[in-house]
Structure formats: C-alpha cells, structure tokens
Design a protein around this motif. Structure first.
Motif, PDB file in Angstrom:
ATOM      1  N   LYS A 143       0.837  -1.209   0.000  1.00 12.62           N
ATOM      2  CA  LYS A 143       0.000   0.000   0.000  1.00 12.62           C
ATOM      3  C   LYS A 143       0.873   1.261   0.000  1.00 12.62           C
ATOM      4  N   ASN A 144       0.274   2.418  -0.303  1.00 10.38           N
ATOM      5  CA  ASN A 144       1.072   3.653  -0.359  1.00 10.38           C
ATOM      6  C   ASN A 144       1.755   3.922   0.969  1.00 10.38           C
ATOM      7  N   LEU A 145       1.085   3.602   2.077  1.00  5.58           N
ATOM      8  CA  LEU A 145       1.728   3.588   3.395  1.00  5.58           C
ATOM      9  C   LEU A 145       1.690   2.132   3.861  1.00  5.58           C
ATOM     10  N   GLY A 146       2.763   1.405   3.582  1.00  8.16           N
ATOM     11  CA  GLY A 146       2.790  -0.031   3.893  1.00  8.16           C
ATOM     12  C   GLY A 146       3.685  -0.305   5.079  1.00  8.16           C
ATOM     13  N   ALA A 147       3.263  -1.222   5.937  1.00 16.17           N
ATOM     14  CA  ALA A 147       4.062  -1.602   7.104  1.00 16.17           C
ATOM     15  C   ALA A 147       5.055  -2.703   6.700  1.00 16.17           C
ATOM     16  N   MET A 148       5.760  -3.264   7.684  1.00 15.39           N
ATOM     17  CA  MET A 148       6.628  -4.419   7.414  1.00 15.39           C
ATOM     18  C   MET A 148       5.889  -5.691   7.796  1.00 15.39           C
ATOM     19  N   GLY A 149       4.616  -5.713   7.451  1.00 13.37           N
ATOM     20  CA  GLY A 149       3.746  -6.823   7.795  1.00 13.37           C
ATOM     21  C   GLY A 149       2.336  -6.303   7.637  1.00 13.37           C
ATOM     22  N   ASP A 150       1.400  -6.895   8.373  1.00 12.15           N
ATOM     23  CA  ASP A 150       0.009  -6.469   8.245  1.00 12.15           C
ATOM     24  C   ASP A 150      -0.331  -5.336   9.206  1.00 12.15           C
ATOM     25  N   GLY A 151      -1.311  -4.560   8.812  1.00  9.96           N
ATOM     26  CA  GLY A 151      -1.821  -3.489   9.667  1.00  9.96           C
ATOM     27  C   GLY A 151      -2.986  -2.818   8.978  1.00  9.96           C
ATOM     28  N   GLY A 152      -3.793  -2.111   9.737  1.00 13.85           N
ATOM     29  CA  GLY A 152      -4.907  -1.374   9.159  1.00 13.85           C
ATOM     30  C   GLY A 152      -5.387  -0.326  10.145  1.00 13.85           C
ATOM     31  N   ALA A 153      -6.323   0.498   9.712  1.00 12.22           N
ATOM     32  CA  ALA A 153      -6.886   1.505  10.620  1.00 12.22           C
ATOM     33  C   ALA A 153      -8.301   1.846  10.206  1.00 12.22           C
ATOM     34  N   VAL A 154      -9.085   2.231  11.207  1.00 11.57           N
ATOM     35  CA  VAL A 154     -10.407   2.812  10.983  1.00 11.57           C
ATOM     36  C   VAL A 154     -10.265   4.300  11.297  1.00 11.57           C
ATOM     37  N   LEU A 155     -10.846   5.130  10.441  1.00 15.55           N
ATOM     38  CA  LEU A 155     -10.792   6.581  10.629  1.00 15.55           C
ATOM     39  C   LEU A 155     -12.209   7.102  10.829  1.00 15.55           C
ATOM     40  N   THR A 156     -12.340   8.110  11.672  1.00 19.83           N
ATOM     41  CA  THR A 156     -13.661   8.712  11.860  1.00 19.83           C
ATOM     42  C   THR A 156     -13.490  10.119  12.423  1.00 19.83           C
ATOM     43  N   ASN A 157     -14.526  10.938  12.249  1.00 21.78           N
ATOM     44  CA  ASN A 157     -14.424  12.307  12.740  1.00 21.78           C
ATOM     45  C   ASN A 157     -15.067  12.492  14.098  1.00 21.78           C
ATOM     46  N   SER A 158     -15.512  11.396  14.721  1.00 24.89           N
ATOM     47  CA  SER A 158     -16.199  11.572  15.995  1.00 24.89           C
ATOM     48  C   SER A 158     -15.622  10.637  17.058  1.00 24.89           C
ATOM     49  N   GLU A 159     -15.373  11.200  18.223  1.00 22.86           N
ATOM     50  CA  GLU A 159     -14.827  10.398  19.325  1.00 22.86           C
ATOM     51  C   GLU A 159     -15.830   9.328  19.740  1.00 22.86           C
TER      52      GLU A 159
END
Ligand SMILES: Cc1ncc(COP(=O)(O)O)c(C=O)c1O
Length: 370
Positions: free
Chosen positions: A186-202
């Motif tokens: 991916k454009n921002l790739g780790a040295m293994g697996d990873g992912g993230a969820v993004l949101t605008n609300s706490e």
C-alpha cells in the motif's frame, strides 16, 4: 526488471529510522496497544485530516469492525463496488451480511448513478461500502447525498487511497467511518500487516476501540463480542517514525510519474484509464486497458521489455467462485466491471522508479503492437 514495488530501494531511505523504531519498542518492554500505537494513531489522524484513527490488525478487519460498529450483521444487505480486493466483500460476508454489487463506470470505479438507482429499487439495503479504487477518490458530495437520502451506514474503503482528495476534501470523510490498510504494497505499507479505521467523531471511535480488543469496555469487562484485531507496537512504531514522514514526498512522486505516463503513453492499443472527475488521486496503481483477448500477449510484451505488470483485478467480484452462491442476485451481472477486469493491466508506479525507468515503461507501452 522494473518491479511493481521495490522495497529494497525504500529501505535505503527508511531502514535507519525503522531499526531505531524497533529498538525503541524493544527497550520499552511494552508490545501491544501501548505508546507507539497511540502516537501513530495521532500522527495518522493529523496527516489524514480527521479526528480519530484506530489501529487494527489489517484492512479486512478495519472494514468489518466499522460495519459492525454501525450495527451491520446477519441478513443485512451491503451495497459495494464490483471491482476490488476480495477483502471488501469478505468483510461483509464475515458479518453474515450479503454484498450487492453495482456496476463500474469507465474508470473502473463503482458507478454512483447506478448505486442511486439500486438504492431506490431496494430499500432493504442499509449499508454501503464504496471503494476508492486505484488511489482515486470518488465523488464525496454524491456519497454525502446517498448517505443522507437513504439513511445509510457508510464505510469508505480507503485501502488504496490514503491521501486522495475530491476537490480538496480528503477521502474517507463522507462515511461514518473509513477503513484503510497498511499491507506492505500500500502507499503507506508496514513491514507486515496493519490497518486503521478513521472517523471524525470520538463517540464513533469508541466502539471500534472496544471491538478490536475483545469488546472490552474496561479491563476484563466485556460488553460486546469483539475481536482480537490490534495493531502491533512494532508496526505502529515503524509506520510512525520511519514511513509516515515520507508519505507526502512519496505521493508527490507517484503523481509526477502518473503525469508522465498520461502524456507519454500515446499508443491507442494501451488506453490509460480516465481519472474520475474531481479526483486528486494518489496513484496506488496505474491501470491501463488493452484488448481482452490480447491481454496475455501484452503482459508478455512488457516482460520482454523488462517491465513487470500486474492485474487489478483479473476477475470482477461477481465472477469469484466463493461468491457464486449469490449469483443472479445483483441484476446486471456487472458487465462493464467484467469487461474492465478482462482488459486491465497495471504498470509500475512506485515512488522509487527512476526517470529512466519511467521512460522505459512509456517506451514499452508505445512499442506494443496491439
Ligand atoms: C481495496 C482494498 N480493500 C481492502 C483491502 C484489505 O486490506 P488487508 O490486505 O490489509 O486486509 C485491500 C488490500 O489488500 C484493498 O486493496
């Protein structure tokens, strides 16, 4: 051979900082959900231009956890893109829900006008997972309207589109959630697996934080049936200290290469895929289209010219055997998506291509006899 990705070249720039990051984690004595994950989540949210980022184990989980936080479960119907990594429909089916595919437009993206028609005809569809494919950005204004008009739970699949914008607005900001992946390519790739969820609300971030850690609401208190989907401290530290600081520069390089390809490839037998209107893409991939019956020969031609190529993807999702039991349930059969997939080849577009290699790719493309 010009590779699709060249992580060894990347390591020359990032290796020192990556090794320091690993040493930091080792010395800290804390390996899961500690300071590094917190730091990376803050840096990522800031870079992306959203309030909250929640690190998870991979992009597949990011989609599943976000959908689950919206209440999606067995028996639900989820509208989605017909061309994507298999993770997109898999996240939906893992929840017991059923994907509903809309056809693609000429750029390979899900056709939002067709989505509107489907939503009008099928009020039982309550969730939508559009994919910002190839690093382009879908029309976020129309996603806003679809979400509001049909009261949808909307999770944008941004695994390929970190940093992409629609008329200046970051992708991932139309849905209640966005999901992304740090798989190495991916454009921002780790040295293994990873992912993230993004949101605008706490408030929206909280259930995802709980779901990724067994549904814990406090230590050993489980109010939800959650997952083990935590981003490692090691991956978070490498991403935060060694790779994220390069992402803007890498993205600019991808854009510059794309611009060269778009003007340099003039062979009518190799058609560059049109950029969706308003999209400021990050060029995760550079797809081109050839005659489907000549695809294999075209790939062999590039190989002979020392240029690696990929297919993203050889089959539309409706053609995948694992989803065959759903066949016939999505109307059109997504004919345009199928044709697109059968014609598509991806050219190398990683940020470590030299100018001479970019020229070599263009020359190989223009040298193809159709
Ligand atoms: C569009 C898309 N969605 C989801 C994923 C899943 O990400 P991961 O491989 O981290 O599970 C990927 C990457 O493989 C992807 O390209």
């Amino acid at each position: 051979m010009i590779l699709l990705n060249d992580f060894r070249r990347q390591w020359a720039d990032t290796g020192g900082a990556a090794m320091d990051a690993m040493a930091k984690v080792g010395a800290s004595g804390w390996y899961v959900l500690g300071e590094q994950v917190k730091r990376f989540e803050q840096d990522l949210a800031h870079w992306w231009g959203v309030e909250q980022a929640i690190g998870v184990a991979n992009g597949l989980d990011a989609i599943e956890l976000a959908l689950k936080a919206l209440g999606c479960g067995p028996g639900d119907f989820v509208l989605t893109s017909p061309i994507s990594a298999f993770a997109t429909p898999l996240a939906i089916t893992k929840l017991g829900a059923q994907p509903v595919f809309c056809d693609a437009d000429e750029s390979g993206q899900v056709d939002l006008a067709a989505c509107r028609r489907t939503l009008e005809q099928r009020p039982e569809i309550r969730y939508f997972v559009p994919v910002h494919l190839f690093g382009q950005c879908l029309d976020l204004d129309e996603l806003d309207r679809l979400r509001d008009d049909f009261q949808l739970g909307l999770v944008e699949d941004c695994a390929q589109s970190i940093g992409a914008r629609f008329l200046g607005r970051p992708c991932g900001t139309a849905g209640q959630y966005a999901a992304t992946s740090f798989y190495p390519t991916k454009n921002l790739g780790a040295m293994g697996d990873g992912g993230a969820v993004l949101t605008n609300s706490e408030a929206a971030a909280l259930p995802v934080r709980q779901l990724r850690d067994y549904g814990q609401t406090a230590k050993y208190r489980h109010d939800l049936l959650g997952y083990n989907s935590r981003l490692d401290e090691l991956q978070a530290a490498i991403l935060a200290h060694a790779y994220l600081p390069w992402l803007t520069q890498w993205t600019l390089r991808r854009r510059a290469i794309a611009a060269e390809y778009l003007t340099g490839i003039t062979n009518p037998a190799i058609r560059c895929v049109p950029v969706p209107p308003g999209s400021e893409g990050v060029w995760h991939l550079f797809p081109v289209l050839v005659q489907p019956h000549r695809k294999e020969a075209a790939m062999a031609h590039f190989k002979a010219a020392e240029v690696a190529t990929g297919e993203h993807y050889p089959l539309a999702l409706v053609e995948q055997k694992a989803l065959a039991h759903l066949a016939g349930k999505w109307g059109s059969g997504c004919a345009r998506a199928q044709h697109f997939c059968h014609a598509e080849i991806s050219l190398p577009i990683h940020p470590y291509l030299t100018d001479a290699e970019v020229r070599q790719v263009i020359d190989a493309a223009n040298g193809w006899q159709g």
